[in-house]
Design an enzyme around this catalytic site. Structure first.
Site, PDB file in Angstrom:
ATOM      1  N   GLU A  40       0.950  -1.032  -0.324  1.00  0.00           N
ATOM      2  CA  GLU A  40      -0.235  -0.219   0.000  1.00  0.00           C
ATOM      3  C   GLU A  40       1.009   0.756  -0.141  1.00  0.00           C
ATOM      4  OE1 GLU A  40      -2.893   0.157   3.571  1.00  0.00           O
ATOM      5  OE2 GLU A  40      -3.274   2.158   2.257  1.00  0.00           O
ATOM      6  N   ARG A 264       5.079 -13.032   9.580  1.00  0.00           N
ATOM      7  CA  ARG A 264       6.257 -11.925   9.009  1.00  0.00           C
ATOM      8  C   ARG A 264       7.689 -11.480  10.109  1.00  0.00           C
ATOM      9  NH1 ARG A 264       2.661  -8.076   9.335  1.00  0.00           N
ATOM     10  NH2 ARG A 264       4.056  -6.450   9.523  1.00  0.00           N
ATOM     11  N   LYS A 274       4.381   1.140   9.676  1.00  0.00           N
ATOM     12  CA  LYS A 274       4.726   2.130   8.584  1.00  0.00           C
ATOM     13  C   LYS A 274       3.837   3.139   8.797  1.00  0.00           C
ATOM     14  CE  LYS A 274       2.915  -0.238   4.867  1.00  0.00           C
ATOM     15  NZ  LYS A 274       2.821  -0.283   3.798  1.00  0.00           N
TER      16      LYS A 274
HETATM   17  P1  ATP Z   1       2.895  -1.886   8.090  1.00  0.00           P
HETATM   18  O1  ATP Z   1       1.799  -2.565   8.803  1.00  0.00           O
HETATM   19  O2  ATP Z   1       4.307  -1.975   7.453  1.00  0.00           O
HETATM   20  O3  ATP Z   1       1.902  -1.282   7.137  1.00  0.00           O
HETATM   21  P2  ATP Z   1       1.659  -3.910   5.919  1.00  0.00           P
HETATM   22  O4  ATP Z   1       1.256  -4.776   5.720  1.00  0.00           O
HETATM   23  O5  ATP Z   1       0.315  -2.580   5.876  1.00  0.00           O
HETATM   24  O6  ATP Z   1       3.139  -2.964   7.297  1.00  0.00           O
HETATM   25  P3  ATP Z   1       1.632  -3.409   2.423  1.00  0.00           P
HETATM   26  O7  ATP Z   1       2.013  -2.602   2.214  1.00  0.00           O
HETATM   27  O8  ATP Z   1       0.856  -4.032   2.942  1.00  0.00           O
HETATM   28  O9  ATP Z   1       1.629  -2.732   4.514  1.00  0.00           O
HETATM   29  O10 ATP Z   1       2.265  -4.824   3.038  1.00  0.00           O
HETATM   30  C1  ATP Z   1       3.066  -5.309   1.497  1.00  0.00           C
HETATM   31  C2  ATP Z   1       3.420  -7.013   2.159  1.00  0.00           C
HETATM   32  O11 ATP Z   1       4.437  -6.718   2.151  1.00  0.00           O
HETATM   33  C3  ATP Z   1       2.636  -7.420   2.358  1.00  0.00           C
HETATM   34  O12 ATP Z   1       2.217  -8.563   1.541  1.00  0.00           O
HETATM   35  C4  ATP Z   1       2.688  -7.890   3.826  1.00  0.00           C
HETATM   36  O13 ATP Z   1       2.498  -8.977   3.928  1.00  0.00           O
HETATM   37  C5  ATP Z   1       4.103  -7.643   3.487  1.00  0.00           C
HETATM   38  N1  ATP Z   1       4.683  -7.498   4.787  1.00  0.00           N
HETATM   39  C6  ATP Z   1       5.025  -5.924   5.624  1.00  0.00           C
HETATM   40  N2  ATP Z   1       5.248  -6.317   7.047  1.00  0.00           N
HETATM   41  C7  ATP Z   1       6.057  -7.056   6.742  1.00  0.00           C
HETATM   42  C8  ATP Z   1       7.124  -8.269   7.525  1.00  0.00           C
HETATM   43  N3  ATP Z   1       7.156  -7.831   8.477  1.00  0.00           N
HETATM   44  N4  ATP Z   1       7.735  -9.133   7.107  1.00  0.00           N
HETATM   45  C9  ATP Z   1       7.000 -10.055   5.822  1.00  0.00           C
HETATM   46  N5  ATP Z   1       6.300  -9.016   5.195  1.00  0.00           N
HETATM   47  C10 ATP Z   1       5.925  -8.856   5.266  1.00  0.00           C
HETATM   48 MG    MG Z   2      -1.393  -3.091   4.583  1.00  0.00          MG
END
Ligand code: ATP
Ligand code: MG
Length: 562
Positions: A40, A264, A274
């Site tokens: 995102e 994760r 984020k």
């Molecule tokens: P955040 O909570 O940091 O905003 P998010 O999962 O909402 O993380 P996205 O931009 O939706 O962020 O994530 C893009 C991809 O990265 C998704 O497939 C997510 O599962 C993966 N991802 C995010 N954080 C991690 C992590 N700590 N370990 C492994 N994969 C991750």
């Molecule tokens: Mg997300």
């Protein structure tokens, strides 16, 4: 702590995703695989995303498939092109190239049509309840929810209302579109989940064309399906969403993408949301998203991490099915492992103490051969100027040394790296009693490489006073004081654990070869650590970031565990 030093990928047994893919290819279910990385664009990527990138792109590469980059841009309020651009830069920097670049917002028309299709099948309805009413009537894990009073609207009325929602006839929050599944479903996510909400806000790509926006669950799986993604890999917390993912695909009769979940990445002393990282930036706790203390990819890049070291780390931690926390020292081990092979060695003194070699001819200097990288013969040698006055590290001198201290002390001898053996004869102090200078003598027969056989136990680094250049050196420590930032106690915020000493800036003396280097050049300062040229650096004011010290706490820890 579950990570251990793993064998190289070729010798390792397959992880569960590799097993699934191999079996899907062997059975002919797919001719080739297509994965996606779906960020995102509401912030900069962090090391957790790097894990996901390496996994998605790595699997495709290994099995001759491809990977799409898809921006999951369904929330106009939080998203921005600044983030889109940074994400593309970071993925490329990590060493990956995507097959297609897509945006969930490109699919808004199709998603809208499909929502109408669900309404037409009696599987979705427009609800006039407010968000808080919807939440209050969802029930609990042990108690069924209540049907909305609007649940049994006719298909025609629903189609009409949904069209009017799209046309902007209603205010934010006035209506939502919900799937009609089961308000008593044991999985709360299937209790008539919301598919669309009204947000009158401009979107960074679609402008004001839409005022209804799809929810993650409705957009994500369908986007996978539109792109014909074969293996949609996401993190563990989405496993409860999988039945909904499958429900949409089944009811819409579209390409059956499949979702798989892995644990994760959590790292000690690190936060990875984020939202929190954005807060750190906004509150000024760090200098920006690319502050070298940040776990963002751009912060790590500026700190001196290399793509190779991050890919090595992603490979070493493997793919887990259960949540775990990886020790930060493993990441540090990976960057040392990479830089040890590649970084040029240079001499720099961070906390200078002047020495005068009283038997060295006044005004004389000589050039001394110094090895650029003992791990890489092709890196060759350089010449370093030596003279009567030198700086050494203050910590390399002790007036009253303990036993087994092999550096400099009154009456003791030490080798100056690449140069001579010196003896400390006299300690000079200022009025306050602080040591300000040492008077030493050197043994001219002991120059390194001259065939001299005399040995001393300690070797220290130095720079010549007459040739040294000033440099700003930024020494970083962990941003947080608590290892388990993934499990901080209730009522506490990550801000309660900010390390007040995470940045220390010192004025150092460096050898002349350390000036004029392009930003992000990786260097080893001998005996001190790996450093990288900061983006603030100018020819007149070189600035270095300490990537990591030379001390390996990871291997030590492994030995203790075994
Ligand atoms: P955040 O909570 O940091 O905003 P998010 O999962 O909402 O993380 P996205 O931009 O939706 O962020 O994530 C893009 C991809 O990265 C998704 O497939 C997510 O599962 C993966 N991802 C995010 N954080 C991690 C992590 N700590 N370990 C492994 N994969 C991750
Ligand atoms: Mg997300």
């Amino acid at each position: 702590m579950t990570a251990t030093s793993s064998p190289p990928p070729s010798e390792r047994s397959l992880h569960f995703l590799e097993e699934i893919i191999e079996s899907d290819l062997a059975s002919g279910k797919y001719q080739s695989i297509l994965t996606r990385f779906p960020p995102e664009p509401n912030g900069y990527l962090h090391v957790g995303h790097a894990k996901s990138i390496c996994l998605n792109f790595g699997l495709a590469k290994k099995y001759g498939g491809q990977t799409n980059l898809r921006f999951d841009d369904t929330n106009p309020v939080k998203e921005d092109v600044e983030y889109v651009d940074s994400i593309k830069e970071d993925v490329r920097w990590l060493g990956f190239e995507w097959a297609g670049e897509y945006y969930a917002s490109d699919y808004f028309d199709r998603l809208y049509e499909w929502a109408c299709r669900l309404i037409g099948k009696g599987l979705a309805y427009v609800d006039d309840q407010r968000q808080d009413e919807i939440r209050a009537t969802r029930g609990t894990v042990t108690q069924a929810g209540q049907n909305s009073p609007y649940r049994n609207r006719s298909i025609d009325e629903n189609l009409d209302l949904f069209r009017r929602m799209k046309n902007g006839e209603f205010a934010d929050g006035e209506k939502v579109l919900r799937a009609k599944i089961d308000m008593a479903h044991p999985n709360m996510l299937l209790r008539d989940p919301i598919l669309y909400r009204i947000i009158h806000a401009a979107h960074h790509r679609t402008g004001n064309r839409w005022c209804i926006y799809p929810m993650y669950d409705y957009a994500h799986g369908q986007s996978d399906s539109i792109e014909r993604i074969t293996h949609s890999i996401c993190t563990l917390e989405f496993d409860v969403h999988r039945p909904l993912y499958d429900w949409f695909i089944e009811k819409l009769e579209i390409f059956p993408s499949h979702q798989y979940e892995f644990a994760r990445l959590n790292l000690t002393y690190t936060i990875m949301s984020k939202r929190s990282l954005l807060e750190l930036v906004k509150l000024g706790c760090v200098s920006g998203w690319d502050d070298p203390r940040m776990p963002t990819i751009c912060g790590m890049r500026r700190r001196g991490y290399t793509p190779e070291s991050i890919r090595l780390f992603a490979d070493k931690i493997g793919v887990a099915k259960h949540d775990n926390v990886i020790d930060l020292s493993l990441l540090e081990w990976c960057v040392r492992d990479d830089l040890n092979r590649r970084a040029m060695r240079r001499m720099a003194v961070l906390d200078p103490l002047k020495i005068v070699i009283t038997n060295y001819p006044e005004g004389a200097t000589e050039d001394i051969d110094a090895v650029n990288n003992p791990e890489d013969e092709s890196a060759g040698k350089r010449q370093v100027a030596f003279g009567r006055e030198l700086y050494i590290e203050r910590a390399d001198f002790m007036e009253n040394p303990p036993k087994k201290y092999f550096r400099l002390s009154p009456g003791s001898e030490v080798r100056l790296r690449y140069a001579y053996i010196i003896r400390c004869n006299e300690v000079i102090r200022n009025a306050a009693g602080d040591v300000v200078e040492l008077h030493c003598t050197y043994d001219p027969e002991t120059r390194s490489g001259s065939g001299s056989t005399r040995q001393v136990k300690g070797t220290i680094h130095w720079v010549s006073v007459g040739h040294a250049r000033r440099a700003e050196v930024r020494l970083f420590d962990r941003l947080f004081t608590e290892a388990r930032m993934d499990a901080i106690p209730e009522g506490k915020s990550y801000r309660d654990f900010l390390n007040p000493d995470s940045l220390r800036t010192v004025a150092a003396f460096v050898e002349p070869a350390l000036t004029g280097l392009p930003p992000l050049t990786n260097i080893q300062f001998e005996r001190l650590g790996y450093f990288s040229v900061d983006t603030d650096s100018t020819p007149d004011n070189p600035v270095f970031n300490r990537t990591v010290t030379l001390k390996d706490t990871w291997t030590k820890q492994l030995k203790m565990e075994h």
